[in-house]
Design an enzyme around this catalytic site. Structure first.
Site, PDB file in Angstrom:
ATOM      1  N   LYS A 201       0.838  -1.213   0.000  1.00  0.00           N
ATOM      2  CA  LYS A 201       0.000   0.000   0.000  1.00  0.00           C
ATOM      3  C   LYS A 201       0.866   1.254   0.000  1.00  0.00           C
ATOM      4  CE  LYS A 201      -4.172  -2.285   1.445  1.00  0.00           C
ATOM      5  NZ  LYS A 201      -5.173  -2.605   2.456  1.00  0.00           N
ATOM      6  N   ARG A 241      -2.983 -10.336   5.011  1.00  0.00           N
ATOM      7  CA  ARG A 241      -3.394 -10.438   3.596  1.00  0.00           C
ATOM      8  C   ARG A 241      -2.280  -9.826   2.758  1.00  0.00           C
ATOM      9  NH1 ARG A 241      -5.740  -7.266  -0.256  1.00  0.00           N
ATOM     10  NH2 ARG A 241      -7.290  -8.236  -1.616  1.00  0.00           N
TER      11      ARG A 241
HETATM   12  N1  HH2 Z   1      -7.131  -4.386   0.927  1.00  0.00           N
HETATM   13  C1  HH2 Z   1      -7.461  -4.419  -0.376  1.00  0.00           C
HETATM   14  C2  HH2 Z   1      -8.529  -5.214  -0.815  1.00  0.00           C
HETATM   15  N2  HH2 Z   1      -9.226  -5.976   0.045  1.00  0.00           N
HETATM   16  N3  HH2 Z   1      -9.578  -6.787   2.230  1.00  0.00           N
HETATM   17  C3  HH2 Z   1      -9.255  -6.790   3.522  1.00  0.00           C
HETATM   18  N4  HH2 Z   1      -9.934  -7.570   4.383  1.00  0.00           N
HETATM   19  N5  HH2 Z   1      -8.247  -6.008   4.021  1.00  0.00           N
HETATM   20  C4  HH2 Z   1      -7.509  -5.200   3.207  1.00  0.00           C
HETATM   21  O1  HH2 Z   1      -6.607  -4.485   3.721  1.00  0.00           O
HETATM   22  C5  HH2 Z   1      -7.825  -5.159   1.803  1.00  0.00           C
HETATM   23  C6  HH2 Z   1      -8.884  -5.989   1.346  1.00  0.00           C
HETATM   24  C7  HH2 Z   1      -6.699  -3.592  -1.361  1.00  0.00           C
HETATM   25  O2  HH2 Z   1      -5.634  -4.310  -1.920  1.00  0.00           O
HETATM   26  P1  HH2 Z   1      -5.642  -5.088  -3.345  1.00  0.00           P
HETATM   27  O3  HH2 Z   1      -6.687  -6.148  -3.381  1.00  0.00           O
HETATM   28  O4  HH2 Z   1      -4.274  -5.558  -3.621  1.00  0.00           O
HETATM   29  O5  HH2 Z   1      -5.929  -3.976  -4.424  1.00  0.00           O
HETATM   30  P2  HH2 Z   1      -7.209  -3.569  -5.269  1.00  0.00           P
HETATM   31  O6  HH2 Z   1      -8.262  -3.205  -4.301  1.00  0.00           O
HETATM   32  O7  HH2 Z   1      -6.733  -2.435  -6.129  1.00  0.00           O
HETATM   33  O8  HH2 Z   1      -7.627  -4.772  -6.083  1.00  0.00           O
END
Ligand code: HH2
Length: 263
Positions: A201, A241
């Protein structure tokens, strides 16, 4: 037992860290199996980016993205679905997912109806606008009381497995994220298993550069990701995660090694 590692699998064209890499279902399956080989305990399949500024995806499209990948992965590993939509969560559970990872913290009735687990994550606003000047009186107290309320509601509604997640980066400045990490033991003390997602992040890029350096781009955030995942696990998080599964499993194994272990 070591803390659990949830591997991120974004079947999206636009996720902030891996957008487009696993949009093709065959590539997504291959990456999912790779994460299993690296030691992932759960693979979190998402079909809608929640990065700051992201636009919502239609339910039919999200469904089309995640269901085939979930069906193919469930014989190999526990699968969670990362969604804000009840219809997508229902379809994902029918395809074999046993955990609903819910950034909207509102889908516990789906988990109750189907006897699966649920993650309640704290978010301020929606991904489209959440980073427009987020403010709190006391971020730690507000996040904790929100999560306690939602978790109790879900338990009273019949969900047996409830996780809470402070939602790092979801309507929060770097300072808010740091406060939540510093005060994680208090969230852990509330008694629900805690999931934390810091992986790659943007606050990591800024904070690890110090006051004057240029922020690290997403490809250079492994050290920050591992440092904060290790921090969270040492503070009592039961699951992290992450995108970088193999390295994080090593860190989790160390954090979980009982005193006196010599191998
Ligand atoms: N962060 C993201 C997405 N889902 N779920 C939980 N429980 N906690 C988190 O911190 C979290 C999440 C964002 O990361 P990412 O999936 O890599 O990116 P994007 O939302 O751009 O797909």
């Amino acid at each position: 037992m070591r803390p659990l590692v949830m591997g991120v699998l974004n079947v999206t064209p636009d996720s902030f860290a891996d957008g487009g890499r696993y949009f093709d279902p065959e590539k997504a399956l291959a990456r999912g199996l790779e994460m299993v080989a690296e030691g992932a305990d759960v693979v979190d399949v998402g079909g809608e980016s929640s990065r700051p500024g992201a636009e919502p995806v239609a339910a039919a499209e999200e469904h089309r993205r995640v269901v085939p990948v979930i069906e193919a992965l469930t014989p190999h590993v526990r699968v969670s679905v990362d969604t804000r939509k009840a219809s997508v969560a229902e379809a994902a559970v029918a395809a074999g997912a046993t955990l609903v990872n819910d950034i909207s913290a509102s889908l516990w009735p789906v988990a109750a109806d189907h006897g699966v687990g649920w993650v309640a994550m704290h978010m301020r606003g929606t991904p489209t606008t959440m980073q427009d000047d987020p403010r709190y009186g006391d971020v730690v107290a507000e996040v904790r009381s929100f999560l306690r309320r939602r978790a109790r509601e879900a338990i009273d509604g019949g969900v047996a497995e409830v996780w809470v997640d402070p939602g790092i980066g979801f309507g929060k400045t770097a300072a808010h994220n740091l406060s939540l990490l510093h005060h994680l033991p208090e969230l852990v003390d509330d008694g629900f298993p805690v999931l934390v997602g810091t992986s790659r992040k943007s606050f990591l890029g800024r904070l690890s550069a110090g006051p004057d350096g240029p922020a690290a781009p997403v490809a250079q955030r492994l050290a920050g990701s591992l440092a904060t995942a290790t921090w969270a696990m040492a503070a009592g998080a039961a699951m992290v995660r992450v995108h970088d599964v193999g390295a994080t499993v090593q860190a989790a194994t160390l954090v979980g090694a009982p005193e006196g272990s010599d191998r």
